[in-house]
Design an enzyme around this catalytic site. Structure first.
Site, mmCIF file in Angstrom:
data_model
loop_
_atom_site.group_PDB
_atom_site.id
_atom_site.type_symbol
_atom_site.label_atom_id
_atom_site.label_comp_id
_atom_site.label_asym_id
_atom_site.label_seq_id
_atom_site.Cartn_x
_atom_site.Cartn_y
_atom_site.Cartn_z
ATOM 1 N N CYS A 111 0.814 -1.225 0.000
ATOM 2 C CA CYS A 111 0.000 0.000 0.000
ATOM 3 C C CYS A 111 0.843 1.269 0.000
ATOM 4 O O CYS A 111 0.332 2.351 -0.244
ATOM 5 C CB CYS A 111 -0.962 -0.001 1.189
ATOM 6 N N HIS A 252 -3.129 7.307 2.831
ATOM 7 C CA HIS A 252 -3.586 6.050 2.247
ATOM 8 C C HIS A 252 -4.967 5.724 2.823
ATOM 9 O O HIS A 252 -5.164 5.766 4.042
ATOM 10 C CB HIS A 252 -2.586 4.946 2.593
ATOM 11 N N ASN A 282 -10.179 0.320 0.114
ATOM 12 C CA ASN A 282 -8.714 0.370 0.116
ATOM 13 C C ASN A 282 -8.220 -0.127 -1.246
ATOM 14 O O ASN A 282 -8.303 -1.322 -1.542
ATOM 15 C CB ASN A 282 -8.186 -0.517 1.248
HETATM 16 N N1 COA Z 1 -18.202 -8.098 9.708
HETATM 17 C C1 COA Z 1 -18.461 -8.351 11.001
HETATM 18 N N2 COA Z 1 -17.521 -8.690 11.894
HETATM 19 C C2 COA Z 1 -16.250 -8.768 11.451
HETATM 20 C C3 COA Z 1 -15.907 -8.521 10.100
HETATM 21 C C4 COA Z 1 -16.951 -8.192 9.218
HETATM 22 N N3 COA Z 1 -16.712 -7.929 7.910
HETATM 23 N N4 COA Z 1 -14.597 -8.680 9.954
HETATM 24 C C5 COA Z 1 -14.089 -9.016 11.148
HETATM 25 N N5 COA Z 1 -15.091 -9.068 12.055
HETATM 26 C C6 COA Z 1 -15.017 -9.419 13.466
HETATM 27 C C7 COA Z 1 -13.744 -10.152 13.830
HETATM 28 O O1 COA Z 1 -13.847 -11.512 13.490
HETATM 29 C C8 COA Z 1 -13.670 -9.932 15.310
HETATM 30 O O2 COA Z 1 -14.533 -10.866 15.923
HETATM 31 P P1 COA Z 1 -14.161 -11.532 17.350
HETATM 32 O O3 COA Z 1 -14.040 -10.388 18.309
HETATM 33 O O4 COA Z 1 -15.322 -12.442 17.603
HETATM 34 O O5 COA Z 1 -12.877 -12.247 17.118
HETATM 35 C C9 COA Z 1 -14.301 -8.562 15.483
HETATM 36 O O6 COA Z 1 -14.984 -8.249 14.252
HETATM 37 C C10 COA Z 1 -13.270 -7.457 15.711
HETATM 38 O O7 COA Z 1 -13.991 -6.278 15.882
HETATM 39 P P2 COA Z 1 -13.511 -5.186 16.932
HETATM 40 O O8 COA Z 1 -13.159 -5.826 18.204
HETATM 41 O O9 COA Z 1 -14.532 -4.099 16.950
HETATM 42 O O10 COA Z 1 -12.104 -4.787 16.288
HETATM 43 P P3 COA Z 1 -11.454 -3.462 15.764
HETATM 44 O O11 COA Z 1 -12.027 -2.236 16.384
HETATM 45 O O12 COA Z 1 -9.991 -3.687 15.846
HETATM 46 O O13 COA Z 1 -11.806 -3.396 14.197
HETATM 47 C C11 COA Z 1 -10.750 -3.811 12.075
HETATM 48 C C12 COA Z 1 -11.372 -4.407 13.348
HETATM 49 C C13 COA Z 1 -10.246 -4.922 11.194
HETATM 50 C C14 COA Z 1 -11.820 -3.015 11.346
HETATM 51 C C15 COA Z 1 -9.562 -2.885 12.444
HETATM 52 O O14 COA Z 1 -8.673 -3.558 13.274
HETATM 53 C C16 COA Z 1 -8.838 -2.348 11.245
HETATM 54 O O15 COA Z 1 -9.345 -1.521 10.524
HETATM 55 N N6 COA Z 1 -7.569 -2.758 11.017
HETATM 56 C C17 COA Z 1 -6.754 -2.242 9.929
HETATM 57 C C18 COA Z 1 -7.130 -2.917 8.648
HETATM 58 C C19 COA Z 1 -6.469 -2.242 7.465
HETATM 59 O O16 COA Z 1 -6.581 -1.066 7.304
HETATM 60 N N7 COA Z 1 -5.777 -3.018 6.623
HETATM 61 C C20 COA Z 1 -5.115 -2.560 5.455
HETATM 62 C C21 COA Z 1 -3.868 -1.839 5.765
HETATM 63 S S1 COA Z 1 -3.018 -1.337 4.361
#
Ligand code: COA
Length: 338
Positions: A111, A252, A282
């Site tokens: 990215c 980004h 993204n």
């Molecule tokens: N729909 C519903 N639930 C989902 C999901 C979806 N599409 N994707 C993941 N989950 C679940 C996970 O399985 C997890 O469940 P669990 O707690 O039972 O294990 C839960 O959501 C995590 O949610 P939360 O505790 O609210 O986590 P968070 O505030 O960290 O948010 C992300 C999760 C992934 C949105 C966040 O960590 C994030 O944005 N990370 C960066 C991702 C990114 O930008 N990647 C590219 C970088 S270049």
């Protein structure tokens, strides 16, 4: 003598036509429109159904060349999803754009690829190796996604953006730099496609993980906020700006919550944070140039503004660049105006 510098002369962007709303994922995966919007800030993204990365790159490249109104003598394609493992896609893109036998190569820093490519292209100009470089960021990140993974499925979209860099004066509107680049391979496992590379021959990569992107979301989130905030602060300081002098921050587009958290750490009001993640998701290497093209078309960028570009992603790798926004008319295809 004024030192040679590189300036942005043209900006372009392209999005493929197929729009996929959150409800399409909610219909087949354990997710919801509400979860995707509240956790990521995404409502829809575009998917390249019948186009490869180089198809997108050619479209965005044409737009940027039209915007600049000039030819180029070099092409750098920032991408993580080339058409083939071999050869690089840049020479084919250059040929299809009718550029002749120009220097052309791919650069992969996930990215952060576009910011790295911009730094390398500007350095080629400063070194006298090139006069004008077409720098394209293009990715079909959705080709790396496991359709059964509800997390990565909803985050990524496809697209391409491009700029033309030209030799100029550091005092010009359009002048780009300084740059800050960095990496931490010790955290590479946070975001990885395990299969498909040379390690597959030595290690047994579990087949279910093989060709698909695997992500540890929370670790990436924390790294992105800390990494981008620090890098933006550094590049602003090197440009002689305080964080509050930044008129527009072009981060980004990984997640709206990451963008907001970086803005808050730097003390920037929300109207200085450029964003289009809501309708593109993204788009990996395309993210920053596509954001610039669209923001320019929407009147969110004005000549002379102090802009910082910042990216973070797999590697881990990150980068930032300072830029005085040029007086250009961005050209786009498939990107909604207004
Ligand atoms: N729909 C519903 N639930 C989902 C999901 C979806 N599409 N994707 C993941 N989950 C679940 C996970 O399985 C997890 O469940 P669990 O707690 O039972 O294990 C839960 O959501 C995590 O949610 P939360 O505790 O609210 O986590 P968070 O505030 O960290 O948010 C992300 C999760 C992934 C949105 C966040 O960590 C994030 O944005 N990370 C960066 C991702 C990114 O930008 N990647 C590219 C970088 S270049």
């Amino acid at each position: 003598m004024v030192p040679r510098s590189a300036s942005v002369r043209g900006v372009g962007g392209y999005l493929p036509p197929r729009m996929v709303g959150n409800d399409e994922f909610a219909a087949r995966l354990d997710t919801s429109d509400e979860w995707i919007r509240s956790h990521l800030g995404i409502r829809s993204r575009r998917i390249a159904e019948k186009e490869s990365t180089s198809d997108l790159a050619v479209k965005a490249g044409n737009c940027a060349l039209e915007s600049a109104g000039t030819g180029v003598d070099s092409l750098v394609l920032a991408t993580t999803t080339p058409d083939h493992p071999v050869p690089a896609s840049a020479p084919a893109v250059a040929a299809r754009l009718g550029l002749g036998p120009v220097a052309a190569f791919d650069l992969n820093s996930a990215c952060s690829s576009f910011v790295y490519a911009l730094a390398v292209s500007a350095s080629m100009i400063v070194a006298g190796l090139a006069e004008r470089v077409l720098v394209i960021g293009a990715d079909t990140a959705t080709t790396l996604i496991d359709p059964a993974d509800r997390l990565t499925s909803v985050i990524f979209g496809d697209g391409a953006g491009a700029v033309v860099l030209e030799a100029g004066d550091a005092a010009d509107a359009g002048a780009v730099g300084p740059f800050v680049l960095g990496s931490d391979g010790g955290r590479g496992d946070l975001l990885v496609v395990p299969g498909g590379g040379s390690r597959q021959r030595k290690d047994l990569v579990p087949p279910q993980d093989g060709p698909f992107l695997r992500m540890e979301g929370r670790g990436v989130f924390d790294g992105a906020v800390a990494g981008m905030s620090a890098t933006v602060g550094k590049v602003a300081a090197q440009a002689g700006w305080r964080p509050g002098d930044i008129d527009r921050l072009a981060c980004h587009q990984a997640n709206q919550r990451i963008i907001d958290a970086v803005g808050a750490r730097l003390g920037l009001p929300p109207d200085r944070l450029l964003s289009n993640i809501e309708h593109v998701g993204n788009t990996s290497a395309a993210s920053v140039p596509l954001l610039l093209a669209e923001s320019s078309r929407r009147g969110r960028l004005a000549e002379g503004q102090r802009v910082v570009l910042a990216a973070f992603g797999a590697g881990l790798a990150w980068g930032a660049a300072a830029l005085r926004w040029p007086g250009v008319r961005a050209v786009t295809e498939g990107v909604a105006d207004g």
